[in-house]
Write an enzyme that holds these catalytic residues in place. Structure first.
Site, PDB file in Angstrom:
ATOM      1  N   SER A 263     -15.252 -33.340  87.841  1.00  0.00           N
ATOM      2  CA  SER A 263     -15.812 -34.306  88.969  1.00  0.00           C
ATOM      3  C   SER A 263     -14.999 -35.284  89.177  1.00  0.00           C
ATOM      4  O   SER A 263     -14.250 -35.804  88.171  1.00  0.00           O
ATOM      5  CB  SER A 263     -17.283 -34.477  89.081  1.00  0.00           C
ATOM      6  OG  SER A 263     -17.898 -33.442  88.629  1.00  0.00           O
TER       7      SER A 263
ATOM      8  N   SER B  16     -12.523 -38.540  91.836  1.00  0.00           N
ATOM      9  CA  SER B  16     -11.459 -38.369  92.804  1.00  0.00           C
ATOM     10  C   SER B  16     -10.069 -38.115  92.465  1.00  0.00           C
ATOM     11  O   SER B  16      -9.062 -37.693  93.198  1.00  0.00           O
ATOM     12  CB  SER B  16     -11.166 -40.078  93.116  1.00  0.00           C
ATOM     13  OG  SER B  16     -10.802 -40.806  91.933  1.00  0.00           O
ATOM     14  N   THR B  17      -9.781 -37.602  91.216  1.00  0.00           N
ATOM     15  CA  THR B  17      -8.794 -37.133  90.694  1.00  0.00           C
ATOM     16  C   THR B  17      -8.868 -35.472  90.571  1.00  0.00           C
ATOM     17  O   THR B  17      -7.601 -34.952  90.928  1.00  0.00           O
ATOM     18  CB  THR B  17      -8.286 -37.528  89.182  1.00  0.00           C
ATOM     19  OG1 THR B  17      -8.312 -38.893  89.110  1.00  0.00           O
ATOM     20  CG2 THR B  17      -6.913 -37.047  88.897  1.00  0.00           C
TER      21      THR B  17
ATOM     22  N   ASP C 105     -11.027 -32.764  83.617  1.00  0.00           N
ATOM     23  CA  ASP C 105     -12.065 -33.626  84.132  1.00  0.00           C
ATOM     24  C   ASP C 105     -11.600 -35.044  84.373  1.00  0.00           C
ATOM     25  O   ASP C 105     -10.394 -35.299  83.537  1.00  0.00           O
ATOM     26  CB  ASP C 105     -13.288 -33.634  83.476  1.00  0.00           C
ATOM     27  CG  ASP C 105     -14.535 -34.054  84.282  1.00  0.00           C
ATOM     28  OD1 ASP C 105     -14.343 -34.358  85.427  1.00  0.00           O
ATOM     29  OD2 ASP C 105     -15.696 -33.715  83.713  1.00  0.00           O
TER      30      ASP C 105
ATOM     31  N   GLU D  28     -20.754 -32.209  83.151  1.00  0.00           N
ATOM     32  CA  GLU D  28     -19.678 -32.234  82.814  1.00  0.00           C
ATOM     33  C   GLU D  28     -19.578 -32.132  81.106  1.00  0.00           C
ATOM     34  O   GLU D  28     -18.574 -31.569  80.635  1.00  0.00           O
ATOM     35  CB  GLU D  28     -19.025 -33.877  83.207  1.00  0.00           C
ATOM     36  CG  GLU D  28     -18.712 -34.060  84.640  1.00  0.00           C
ATOM     37  CD  GLU D  28     -18.660 -35.426  85.004  1.00  0.00           C
ATOM     38  OE1 GLU D  28     -17.913 -35.528  86.171  1.00  0.00           O
ATOM     39  OE2 GLU D  28     -18.931 -36.228  84.284  1.00  0.00           O
TER      40      GLU D  28
ATOM     41  N   LYS E 149      -7.902 -46.559  84.165  1.00  0.00           N
ATOM     42  CA  LYS E 149      -8.968 -46.056  83.199  1.00  0.00           C
ATOM     43  C   LYS E 149      -8.477 -46.217  81.768  1.00  0.00           C
ATOM     44  O   LYS E 149      -9.057 -45.856  80.961  1.00  0.00           O
ATOM     45  CB  LYS E 149      -9.414 -44.459  83.699  1.00  0.00           C
ATOM     46  CG  LYS E 149      -9.354 -44.418  85.256  1.00  0.00           C
ATOM     47  CD  LYS E 149     -10.668 -45.188  85.783  1.00  0.00           C
ATOM     48  CE  LYS E 149     -10.689 -45.091  87.085  1.00  0.00           C
ATOM     49  NZ  LYS E 149     -11.293 -43.859  87.492  1.00  0.00           N
TER      50      LYS E 149
END
Length: 279
Positions: A59, A61-62, A115, A137, A155
């Site tokens: 899950s 935005s990437t 992920d 996840e 990140k």
């Protein structure tokens, strides 16, 4: 070039064959979006191989760029593959890309899961759950022979909590949230708070029907995320904790200069020059 025509058996007319669709992912419009795409494409190229048939899709935005690159491997490679989603977003990406959807109940062993993450430290421990999907996840991460993280340069951190200030996401049973909130505050997260919806009245509700508490902890406790994970997980009413420790094989971070930093579980760090064309 392959002839994309077929014959209509009822009318004997020749009509065009429907082309294979690809995810409607807008081209990166910012440096950050380009960095996400660099990380996703590089990770797929190195870890989603033709022999991999059961693939977990995470899950965040990437992840649309992950699916975009998988589709680009071609229908012949993707035929017979099963894709397992971590939540509603990844399920919709799989369906809209005409990939075969599966469920972890049917396929409890996964070849590779890719992920995103909210923050990753120097030992590849992660904070996840900004999108409130961290229970599913973590199930797919544990089910995978190889779990790989993709993210942009923001990140990439040495200590969890340096850039991600919102705290550790903790999924809780709704009837127990008040008691868990009090226990988290006693455990050291004085500013722990129930996550509230932005476009709805009331708290965020996960795909599993639970609430989420965001629990910021002091730096001293974040230096040992595995011990913190164990202590929080033991609180009655806690369903899952958004600390992923000792799980990732590699993490890929897209950088501002068009390169990708790859970090490995054994401490190896690699700088990869990208061959993805600029927009």
């Amino acid at each position: 070039m392959k002839n994309c025509l077929r014959t209509n058996i009822l009318s004997d007319k020749v009509v065009p064959e429907r082309p294979v669709t690809t995810p409607q992912v807008p081209p990166p419009a910012t440096v950050i979006e380009e960095a996400k795409r660099l990380a996703a494409w590089t990770a797929v190229d190195k870890h989603v191989l033709p022999e991999h048939k059961i693939i977990g899709i995470g899950s965040g935005s990437t992840v649309p760029y992950v699916v975009e690159r998988i589709v680009a491997q071609g229908p012949e490679v993707n035929e017979g593959r099963i894709f397992i989603p971590t939540g509603f977003q990844s399920k919709e990406l799989i369906i809209s890309s005409k990939l075969q959807l599966g469920d972890v109940d049917q396929y409890p062993t996964i070849d590779v899961t890719i992920d995103g993450a909210d923050e990753v430290d120097g030992d590849l421990n992660c904070i996840k759950g900004g999108g409130a999907c961290h229970l599913r996840e973590k199930v797919l991460a544990e089910a995978a022979d190889t779990w790989v993280i993709v993210a942009d340069y923001r990140k990439n951190s040495q200590l969890l909590g340096t850039n991600w200030k919102q705290g550790v996401p903790v999924e809780v049973a709704p009837f127990a949230f008040a008691k868990v909130l009090l226990n988290l505050q006693r455990l050291g997260s004085e500013k722990a708070a129930l996550r509230m919806g932005k476009a709805k009245a009331g708290p965020i509700v996960t795909d599993n029907g639970n609430f989420v508490i965001d629990a910021p902890f002091p730096e001293e406790q974040m230096k040992d995320p595995y011990t913190l994970l164990a202590r929080v997980k033991m609180l009655t009413g806690v369903v899952e904790v958004g600390l992923f420790c000792h799980m990732a094989k590699a993490a890929y971070f897209g950088n501002q200069d068009g390169s990708v930093t790859a970090k490995w579980h054994d401490g190896k760090v690699e700088q990869i020059a990208s061959d993805v064309p600029s927009q």
